[in-house]
Design a protein around this motif. Structure first.
Motif, short mmCIF file in Angstrom:
data_model
loop_
_atom_site.label_atom_id
_atom_site.label_comp_id
_atom_site.label_asym_id
_atom_site.label_seq_id
_atom_site.Cartn_x
_atom_site.Cartn_y
_atom_site.Cartn_z
N ASP A 29 0.81 -1.22 0.00
CA ASP A 29 0.00 0.00 0.00
C ASP A 29 0.85 1.27 0.00
O ASP A 29 0.30 2.38 0.05
N ARG A 30 2.16 1.16 -0.08
CA ARG A 30 3.03 2.34 -0.08
C ARG A 30 2.90 3.10 -1.41
O ARG A 30 2.64 2.50 -2.46
N SER A 31 3.11 4.39 -1.35
CA SER A 31 3.07 5.20 -2.58
C SER A 31 4.38 5.01 -3.34
O SER A 31 5.47 5.16 -2.78
N ILE A 32 4.24 4.65 -4.61
CA ILE A 32 5.40 4.29 -5.42
C ILE A 32 5.31 5.01 -6.77
O ILE A 32 4.25 5.03 -7.40
N LEU A 33 6.42 5.60 -7.19
CA LEU A 33 6.53 6.21 -8.51
C LEU A 33 7.61 5.49 -9.29
O LEU A 33 8.74 5.33 -8.81
N ILE A 34 7.28 5.04 -10.50
CA ILE A 34 8.24 4.38 -11.38
C ILE A 34 8.54 5.33 -12.54
O ILE A 34 7.62 5.75 -13.25
N LEU A 35 9.81 5.68 -12.72
CA LEU A 35 10.24 6.56 -13.79
C LEU A 35 11.04 5.75 -14.81
O LEU A 35 12.03 5.12 -14.44
N GLU A 36 10.62 5.78 -16.05
CA GLU A 36 11.30 5.02 -17.10
C GLU A 36 11.24 5.81 -18.41
O GLU A 36 10.18 6.32 -18.78
N ARG A 37 12.37 5.88 -19.09
CA ARG A 37 12.45 6.65 -20.33
C ARG A 37 11.71 6.00 -21.48
O ARG A 37 11.05 6.66 -22.28
N ASP A 38 11.81 4.65 -21.58
CA ASP A 38 11.30 3.95 -22.76
C ASP A 38 9.97 3.25 -22.46
O ASP A 38 9.73 2.81 -21.33
N GLN A 39 9.17 3.11 -23.47
CA GLN A 39 7.99 2.27 -23.36
C GLN A 39 8.41 0.81 -23.46
O GLN A 39 9.19 0.44 -24.34
N ASN A 107 -2.00 3.03 -5.98
CA ASN A 107 -0.94 3.76 -5.29
C ASN A 107 0.38 3.74 -6.06
O ASN A 107 1.36 4.37 -5.64
N ILE A 108 0.43 3.03 -7.20
CA ILE A 108 1.64 2.97 -8.02
C ILE A 108 1.44 3.83 -9.25
O ILE A 108 0.52 3.60 -10.04
N GLU A 109 2.30 4.83 -9.42
CA GLU A 109 2.25 5.71 -10.58
C GLU A 109 3.38 5.37 -11.54
O GLU A 109 4.47 4.99 -11.12
N ARG A 110 3.09 5.52 -12.84
CA ARG A 110 4.10 5.33 -13.87
C ARG A 110 4.25 6.61 -14.66
O ARG A 110 3.26 7.21 -15.05
N LYS A 111 5.49 7.04 -14.90
CA LYS A 111 5.74 8.21 -15.73
C LYS A 111 6.87 7.90 -16.69
O LYS A 111 7.92 7.38 -16.29
N GLN A 112 6.64 8.21 -17.97
CA GLN A 112 7.69 8.04 -18.97
C GLN A 112 8.49 9.33 -19.01
O GLN A 112 7.99 10.39 -19.41
#
Length: 384
Positions: A29-39, A107-112
């Motif tokens: 349940d922790r807030s998580i942000l995943i940052l990745e350049r490529d699809q 609670n998990i966000e994804r950003k390219q």
């Protein structure tokens, strides 16, 4: 600026695996942000590894074998694998599977985005990606680039080019992959081909080298064409896909926790085994340990027992033998695999006892390894 519990910098195999294990733990349940350049929407790589029993990604394995063939000077035959299975996982299947799991957690966000900077601050781990700032209690970084040109270290590269082929004639045994085939000109390097069959007419055929110099595209392709013409009765064949890669094989000292709020994972954290280039299974093991420790103690620290550090010394010695051509690589690997059925897989997984290791060492050429050990120990002493 929003603050997260965790930022995962880099959404490749290590980053996505970490996110997956977090969702399977008390930390889901922790807030998580995943940052990745490529699809991650294409099959950009293939992972092969051996494993006992069913692993966490068993349902999405592309292929699995319980035996493997080996071709080396003085030995041709199948390898005894005991309870181990040799497994193949396609990148696209892994990405799709993990993405489906992560979408269940709001609670998990994804950003390219392209990561510009990562640094530690008193408030937490600070990341700038596409010029936007982000903050977290902990940043897990798989993007850090190791420095691989330090003369006190051994710095080889494992580089390869593979063809996915469909053949006119049925020429592959789908039950038996070829894990190493040294029937290719060595040129004072370590060069081999491996063949992963999917059925009688389809396989991945990959030309691999351990050395310090990348080849031209034509050189890789010449080796693949020559191998197929000399050793596989394909008839006409089509190349349906191509994969390439470069993996560091280095004993450079890595720091998993360079600061209080930043933790390096994957190759950046030293998860690649220096003497083989294998990364996938070690990454899974280490990340599970990391997540367990966070859940139990609140601290993202992976404890390495003191006795386990002996394997880093073994890796350095082996790299020294390869880097200095102290013994022909094709003959060396043949001795390792042919004379140590099952034990070699436990050893490379770092699951052997010291008596097991002594038995394996007695099958190795004594003088080259003794000279290498002396040089490695001298380097370590001077470095202090």
């Amino acid at each position: 600026m929003k603050k997260y519990d965790f930022i995962i910098a880099g959404g490749g195999m290590a980053g996505l695996s970490l996110a997956y294990y977090l969702t399977r733990s008390l930390l889901r349940d922790r807030s998580i942000l995943i940052l990745e350049r490529d699809q991650k929407n294409r099959n950009d790589r293939t992972w092969c590894f051996w494993e006992k029993g069913a692993g966490p990604f068993e349902p999405i394995l592309f292929q699995c074998w319980d035996t493997a063939a080996f071709y080396g000077p003085g030995y041709t035959g199948r390898l005894g694998m005991g309870d181990y299975r040799y497994k193949m996982l396609r990148g696209i299947d892994f990405y799709t599977f993990v993405e489906q799991q992560l979408t269940q957690f709001p609670n998990i966000e994804r950003k390219q985005a392209t990561i510009n900077r990562i640094k530690d601050t008193p408030q937490g781990g600070f990341v700038i990606a596409d010029d936007e700032p982000y903050l977290a209690d902990y940043v897990f970084d798989s993007t850090y680039q190791l420095t691989l040109d330090q003369p006190e270290n051994h710095n080889l590269l494992q580089h390869f080019k593979g063809w996915f082929v469909e053949t006119e004639r049925p020429c592959f045994d789908p039950a038996v992959p070829i894990i190493m085939d040294f029937r290719t000109d060595q040129h004072d390097d370590c060069r081999f081909v491996y063949v992963l069959p999917f059925d009688e007419n389809r396989a991945l055929v990959e030309f691999t080298l351990f050395n310090q110099r990348l080849l031209s595209s034509d050189e890789y392709e010449y080796a693949l064409r020559h191998y197929l013409s000399q050793h596989i009765d394909t008839g006409a064949y089509q190349i349906t896909d191509v994969e390439t890669g470069v993996i560091p094989m280095s004993d450079v000292t890595t720091t998993e926790t360079p600061s209080e709020h930043i933790i390096r994972i994957g190759t950046a954290g030293g998860y690649t085994k220096p003497s083989t280039g294998y990364t996938f299974s070690r990454t899974q093991r280490y990340l599970r340990e990391l997540v367990d420790n966070i859940a139990k103690t609140g601290k993202p620290v992976r404890r390495v027992p003191w006795l386990k550090r002996r394997f880093a010394l073994y890796d350095s010695i082996f790299l020294n033998v390869l880097e200095n051509n102290r013994y022909p690589a094709d003959a060396l690997f043949t001795r390792i695999y042919a004379r140590n059925p099952v034990r070699v897989f436990r050893f490379l997984d770092e699951d052997t006892t010291f008596p097991d290791e002594l038995r394996l060492f007695t099958t190795m050429p004594t003088r080259p390894f003794l000279v290498a050990m002396i040089q490695v120990l001298r380097r370590k002493f001077v470095a202090r």
